[in-house]
Design a protein around this motif. Structure first.
Motif, PDB file in Angstrom:
ATOM      1  N   PHE A  29       1.160  -1.497   0.127  1.00  0.00           N
ATOM      2  CA  PHE A  29      -0.173  -0.040   0.157  1.00  0.00           C
ATOM      3  C   PHE A  29       1.094   1.228   0.170  1.00  0.00           C
ATOM      4  O   PHE A  29       0.482   2.333  -0.579  1.00  0.00           O
ATOM      5  N   LEU A  38      -2.819   3.410  -5.655  1.00  0.00           N
ATOM      6  CA  LEU A  38      -3.276   1.800  -5.409  1.00  0.00           C
ATOM      7  C   LEU A  38      -4.435   2.043  -6.628  1.00  0.00           C
ATOM      8  O   LEU A  38      -4.368   0.335  -5.975  1.00  0.00           O
ATOM      9  N   THR A  39      -5.123   2.412  -7.265  1.00  0.00           N
ATOM     10  CA  THR A  39      -5.957   1.285  -7.549  1.00  0.00           C
ATOM     11  C   THR A  39      -5.818   0.389  -8.214  1.00  0.00           C
ATOM     12  O   THR A  39      -6.473  -0.191  -9.198  1.00  0.00           O
ATOM     13  N   GLU A  42      -4.677  -2.445  -6.419  1.00  0.00           N
ATOM     14  CA  GLU A  42      -5.844  -2.887  -6.163  1.00  0.00           C
ATOM     15  C   GLU A  42      -6.426  -3.789  -7.862  1.00  0.00           C
ATOM     16  O   GLU A  42      -7.448  -4.945  -7.311  1.00  0.00           O
ATOM     17  N   MET A 113      -7.591  -0.787   1.525  1.00  0.00           N
ATOM     18  CA  MET A 113      -8.451  -0.026   0.349  1.00  0.00           C
ATOM     19  C   MET A 113      -9.743   0.528   0.854  1.00  0.00           C
ATOM     20  O   MET A 113      -9.811   2.092   0.175  1.00  0.00           O
TER      21      MET A 113
END
Length: 198
Positions: A29, A38-39, A42, A113
């Motif tokens: 993270f 981040l996304t 993910e 998240m």
């Protein structure tokens, strides 16, 4: 590579996770946040998780200590297109013989998240499924009681464990509230056993 990225821009994780999976998910993270992906990470992890669910043997093979490091890297590369951070992260897992933690790390990353988005997941384990009204009551109690703060939304997940007999166990973050009949009976049994043996 992952250590370099983390030390370059130490970004604070929204919640503290414990255990090996929590530490690796937090490191991932922080690395993703420092590169503002981040996304993307993910999405990479979701794709890998979907591949694991399609072929359960894939996770077993990846975690096998019998597989050479180069074979593991080839297998990681075959999991599809991934961001540089995700690829480096999986190579770090392979180097540290932690690929067996992949599913738990993905779950922990998803928790991070959710927290980043202002959502907290609350797991309510009960002896039987609870209705929407009861789950809403639990959610409202946690919010009104000030137990859950700094979050925009609460995601309540109901799990069933018939051995609880009755009542419920509520878990979120590092908190566990055990209001189950089985735990009360165990406490009463211990109290009676201790008083008889004295």
């Amino acid at each position: 590579m992952l250590r370099q990225v983390i030390s370059a821009g130490k970004t604070q994780a929204p919640i503290t996770l414990f255990g090996i999976d929590g530490k690796y998910a937090t490191a991932l993270f922080q690395a993703a946040a420092s590169k503002n992906v981040l996304t993307t990470v993910e999405s990479d992890l979701t794709n890998i998780e979907q591949q694991f669910s399609k072929d359960a043997r894939l996770a077993e093979v990846l975690a096998s200590p019998m597989l050479s490091k180069s074979a593991k890297e080839q297998l990681i590369d075959s999991l599809g297109k991934k961001s540089e951070i995700t690829t480096n992260f999986f190579r770090t897992l392979a180097e540290n013989n932690r690929l067996n933690e992949t599913s738990r790390i993905i779950t922990a990353y998803k928790s991070l998240m959710e927290a980043e988005r202002g959502i907290v997941s609350v797991v309510v384990t009960s002896a039987k499924y609870l209705g929407g009204k009861e789950l809403k009551q639990v959610k409202d109690t946690l919010i009104k009681g000030g137990l859950i703060k700094d979050f925009k939304d609460v995601n309540v997940i109901n799990k069933v464990n018939p051995s609880l007999i009755g009542g419920m166990v509520v878990e979120f973050g590092d908190y566990t509230i055990d209001m189950s009949v089985s735990s009360r009976l165990a406490k009463l049994d211990k109290l009676l056993s201790d008083s008889i043996s004295v």
